[in-house]
Design an enzyme around this catalytic site. Structure first.
Site, short mmCIF file in Angstrom:
data_model
loop_
_atom_site.label_atom_id
_atom_site.label_comp_id
_atom_site.label_asym_id
_atom_site.label_seq_id
_atom_site.Cartn_x
_atom_site.Cartn_y
_atom_site.Cartn_z
N GLU A 40 37.63 48.49 40.97
CA GLU A 40 37.69 47.05 40.61
C GLU A 40 36.32 46.60 40.05
O GLU A 40 35.28 46.90 40.64
CB GLU A 40 38.00 46.26 41.88
CG GLU A 40 38.09 44.76 41.70
CD GLU A 40 38.32 44.02 43.04
OE1 GLU A 40 38.03 44.60 44.12
OE2 GLU A 40 38.75 42.87 42.99
N LYS A 111 44.81 39.97 39.18
CA LYS A 111 44.80 39.99 40.66
C LYS A 111 45.47 38.74 41.22
O LYS A 111 45.12 37.62 40.87
CB LYS A 111 43.36 40.09 41.14
CG LYS A 111 43.18 40.29 42.63
CD LYS A 111 41.70 40.46 42.95
CE LYS A 111 41.43 40.74 44.41
NZ LYS A 111 39.98 40.90 44.68
N CYS A 146 42.71 45.50 45.30
CA CYS A 146 41.88 45.31 46.50
C CYS A 146 42.56 44.46 47.59
O CYS A 146 43.42 44.96 48.31
CB CYS A 146 40.53 44.73 46.08
SG CYS A 146 39.22 45.11 47.27
O1 LIG Z 1 40.30 42.56 52.31
C1 LIG Z 1 39.18 43.06 52.39
O2 LIG Z 1 38.69 43.38 53.48
C2 LIG Z 1 38.36 43.32 51.16
C3 LIG Z 1 38.86 42.59 49.95
C4 LIG Z 1 37.90 42.64 48.80
O3 LIG Z 1 36.76 43.03 48.94
C5 LIG Z 1 38.38 42.26 47.44
O4 LIG Z 1 39.50 41.77 47.29
O5 LIG Z 1 37.63 42.50 46.49
#
Ligand SMILES: O=C(O)CCC(=O)C(=O)O
Length: 288
Positions: A40, A111, A146
């Site tokens: 990402e 996203k 993510c």
């Molecule tokens: O949910 C998490 O612990 C990490 C999520 C995160 O870092 C993101 O979405 O970029």
């Protein structure tokens, strides 16, 4: 199918364009693979919130062009992780890009679940609102990003849309890497699909990224897992194993509720159930 997950770190000492060129070179080095996956926001840095505005580009901008050229030079499908997209209305998005081996942009995904915990993503970006899988020469692919991992219904919508391979691009912190390992396997097992989850490595400001990129099969088994540092993780997947897992152990077809938002009836209409096959346990893969 051979997939390579490039678990890259962001080198903030390099100018943005050099970071893009360096990662494109790494993609080209994997000629011979079927699919290459990036993390990402690997060029901007997920936690470099001050750089989002400056590095945002439209989907026909120089970064997307360089990625398409890299896919073509390597002759691979390229899930190019995500970039900060400047949409036609000027709003910014965390957008994933999927290129074909001829360099054409096949599919994009903005996203859905923006991350607000010690993150400025919710303040800076607009979430996506379109979820669909896409047919490719490698099978039907669904893309997620993510924090989405924590929302099983999003994965279920994509699986119900026929995805056989779900790709997760991430910048998941080391502090919660146990959650990552558990969630990646769960999303594969509960949907009986392959999951390729490509995380970032290194530090971004005071956040350490957790690595542990993973390839998981439809039984929830870890086919390959990376360490914490920069690495190119190769994994061989058998696309036919999705069909095999679902017919050996038909949990996916036994579901009674649907996650698909456009379906009015949340309860799936009752339909004749295929009789469960009773097979001797040593011939099934369902001991996991
Ligand atoms: O949910 C998490 O612990 C990490 C999520 C995160 O870092 C993101 O979405 O970029």
């Amino acid at each position: 199918m051979r997939a390579v997950l490039i678990q890259a770190a962001v080198d903030h000492r390099q100018p943005f364009e050099r970071r893009v060129a360096a990662v494109c070179d790494r993609v080209v080095a994997h000629r011979g693979a079927d699919l290459v996956v990036l993390p990402e926001l690997w060029a901007t840095g997920y936690f470099a919130f001050d750089d989002y505005e400056r590095t945002a580009e439209p989907l026909d901008g120089p970064t997307a062009r360089a990625l398409g050229e890299a896919a073509e030079a390597a002759s691979v499908h390229l899930h190019a992780g995500s970039v900060v997209e400047r949409g036609p209305d000027g709003r910014l998005h965390n957008t994933s890009l999927l290129f074909g081996p001829d360099g054409r942009l096949l599919h994009t995904y903005r996203k859905f679940h923006l991350f607000g915990h010690r993150s400025r993503e919710t303040a800076l970006l607009a979430p996506g609102d379109t979820l669909r899988a896409h047919d490719t020469a490698l099978g039907r692919v669904g893309m997620t990003t993510c924090y989405d991992l924590r929302f099983p219904e999003l994965f279920r919508v994509l699986a119900e849309d026929g995805a056989e391979l779900l790709v997760v691009t991430a910048a998941w912190p080391a502090a919660r890497i146990d959650h990552w390992r558990l969630l990646v396997r769960a999303r594969a097992l509960e949907n009986q699909v392959h999951v390729l989850a490509c995380n970032a490595a290194g530090h971004q400001g005071d956040v350490e990224l957790g690595g542990a990129s993973m390839a998981v099969d439809p039984w929830g088994r870890v086919v390959a897992e990376a360490g914490r540092g920069e690495e190119a993780l190769a994994a061989d997947l058998d696309p036919a194993s999705v069909e095999r897992a679902r017919s050996d152990f038909p949990a996916f077809s036994d579901r009674r509720l649907t996650a698909a938002p456009e379906k009015e009836a949340r309860l799936l209409a009752s339909r004749p159930r295929a009789p469960h096959r009773v097979a001797p346990s040593r011939t099934t893969g369902c001991t996991h």
